[in-house]
Motif scaffolding. Structure first.
Motif, PDB file in Angstrom:
ATOM      1  N   PHE A 140      -3.415  12.597   1.809  1.00  0.00           N
ATOM      2  CA  PHE A 140      -3.952  11.102   1.583  1.00  0.00           C
ATOM      3  C   PHE A 140      -2.877  10.743   2.765  1.00  0.00           C
ATOM      4  N   ALA A 141      -2.225  11.156   3.352  1.00  0.00           N
ATOM      5  CA  ALA A 141      -2.204  10.570   4.895  1.00  0.00           C
ATOM      6  C   ALA A 141      -2.956  10.647   5.952  1.00  0.00           C
ATOM      7  N   LEU A 142      -3.265  12.072   6.000  1.00  0.00           N
ATOM      8  CA  LEU A 142      -4.583  12.523   6.255  1.00  0.00           C
ATOM      9  C   LEU A 142      -5.753  11.276   6.238  1.00  0.00           C
ATOM     10  N   LEU A 143      -6.112  11.354   4.983  1.00  0.00           N
ATOM     11  CA  LEU A 143      -6.663  10.561   5.436  1.00  0.00           C
ATOM     12  C   LEU A 143      -7.081   9.079   5.530  1.00  0.00           C
ATOM     13  N   GLU A 144      -5.989   8.277   4.972  1.00  0.00           N
ATOM     14  CA  GLU A 144      -5.347   6.845   5.080  1.00  0.00           C
ATOM     15  C   GLU A 144      -5.252   6.804   6.539  1.00  0.00           C
ATOM     16  N   THR A 145      -4.569   7.456   7.880  1.00  0.00           N
ATOM     17  CA  THR A 145      -4.841   7.755   8.875  1.00  0.00           C
ATOM     18  C   THR A 145      -6.302   7.192   9.580  1.00  0.00           C
ATOM     19  N   LEU A 146      -7.473   8.071   9.059  1.00  0.00           N
ATOM     20  CA  LEU A 146      -8.449   8.371   9.793  1.00  0.00           C
ATOM     21  C   LEU A 146      -9.088   7.363   9.154  1.00  0.00           C
ATOM     22  N   HIS A 147      -8.851   6.742   8.234  1.00  0.00           N
ATOM     23  CA  HIS A 147      -9.775   6.053   6.913  1.00  0.00           C
ATOM     24  C   HIS A 147      -9.230   4.564   7.901  1.00  0.00           C
ATOM     25  N   SER A 148      -7.960   4.430   8.951  1.00  0.00           N
ATOM     26  CA  SER A 148      -7.751   3.519   9.095  1.00  0.00           C
ATOM     27  C   SER A 148      -8.384   2.615   9.757  1.00  0.00           C
ATOM     28  N   ALA A 149      -8.949   3.530  11.048  1.00  0.00           N
ATOM     29  CA  ALA A 149      -9.623   4.170  12.119  1.00  0.00           C
ATOM     30  C   ALA A 149     -10.586   4.225  13.039  1.00  0.00           C
ATOM     31  N   PRO A 150     -12.079   3.896  11.837  1.00  0.00           N
ATOM     32  CA  PRO A 150     -13.273   4.361  12.011  1.00  0.00           C
ATOM     33  C   PRO A 150     -13.636   4.717  12.906  1.00  0.00           C
ATOM     34  N   GLY A 151     -14.610   5.849  13.198  1.00  0.00           N
ATOM     35  CA  GLY A 151     -14.976   6.300  14.385  1.00  0.00           C
ATOM     36  C   GLY A 151     -13.993   6.225  15.493  1.00  0.00           C
TER      37      GLY A 151
END
Ligand code: CA
Length: 234
Positions: A159-170
């Motif tokens: 979840f932490a991984l996804l949340e981090t990546l998802h916070s700044a698409p691209g």
């Protein structure tokens, strides 16, 4: 410019042969190309001519790519792809948060570079989705992610991984940065640990959106999240 075709691209590169080669490929792909070989001219040129994308070499006579990138970012969001001859350098560049849109290591194939240019143009021209919308809904309390009717449960690390990546698409996150974000207690983990968590996360996301690749590997660098295409799931 409204499409990813026919962009004006500034190549900043002091290796003349490489610059010519890349220029040929970019022109063949339909772009207009300008070339500068000296660092001092770049910022003023970009301010005046407003290119659609800048391909920026790190090591240049006059002024280096780091300073140029910082100065341009202070006044413009023009897409920047940085090129460097050392793959180890990329991690350091990411850590400096220069705001470049992509990093490419030399030697690169001109064909691959043209593809990266196209991808960056597409990404930066696409209207940004409002922060809270988009098909993916993250529920931190329950460690659940929902898309339409489908829902998956993640581990805390996933979840932490996804949340981090998802916070700044691209945006590209190096493995080091991801580890910093995820392991607050700075446990010793290896790059492979991150890779294996990403692998599991990807597999679960496939259950959610079977035909979409949301987490992209950037070879030798790290990972980035790209928002799924709008398929009306909301
Ligand atoms: Ca150089």
């Amino acid at each position: 410019m409204q499409t990813t075709d026919m962009a004006t691209i500034l190549i900043v590169e002091d290796e003349e042969r490489l610059a010519r080669l890349v220029a040929d490929y970019l022109r063949a792909a339909g772009h207009r190309v300008e070339h500068l070989a000296e660092g001092h001219e770049v910022v003023a040129w970009a301010r005046r001519e407003r290119p659609d994308l800048i391909l920026l070499d790190l090591m240049l006579p006059g002024k280096d790519g780091l300073d140029i990138c910082r100065e341009i970012r202070a006044e413009s969001q023009v897409p920047i792809i940085m090129t460097t001859a050392r793959v180890e350098e990329i991690d350091r560049l990411l850590g400096l948060e220069l705001g470049a849109d992509d990093y490419v290591c030399k030697p690169y194939s001109p064909r691959e570079l043209v593809a990266r240019v196209k991808a960056v143009l597409r990404r930066t021209l696409a209207p940004e989705p409002p922060a809270d919308q988009g098909p993916l809904h993250l529920h931190r309390e329950e460690l659940r992610v929902r898309a339409g009717e489908a829902e998956i449960e993640l581990t805390a690390v996933e979840f932490a991984l996804l949340e981090t990546l998802h916070s700044a698409p691209g945006r590209i996150f190096s493995r080091d940065r991801l580890m910093d974000r995820i392991y607050r207690d700075h446990r010793v983990v290896s790059d492979r640990t991150i890779d294996s968590h990403v692998k599991k996360l990807r597999r679960k996301l496939t259950e959610l959106l079977p035909d979409q690749e949301l987490i992209h590997s950037v070879y030798g660098v790290g990972y980035r999240y790209e928002a799924p295409e709008d398929n009306g799931l909301g």
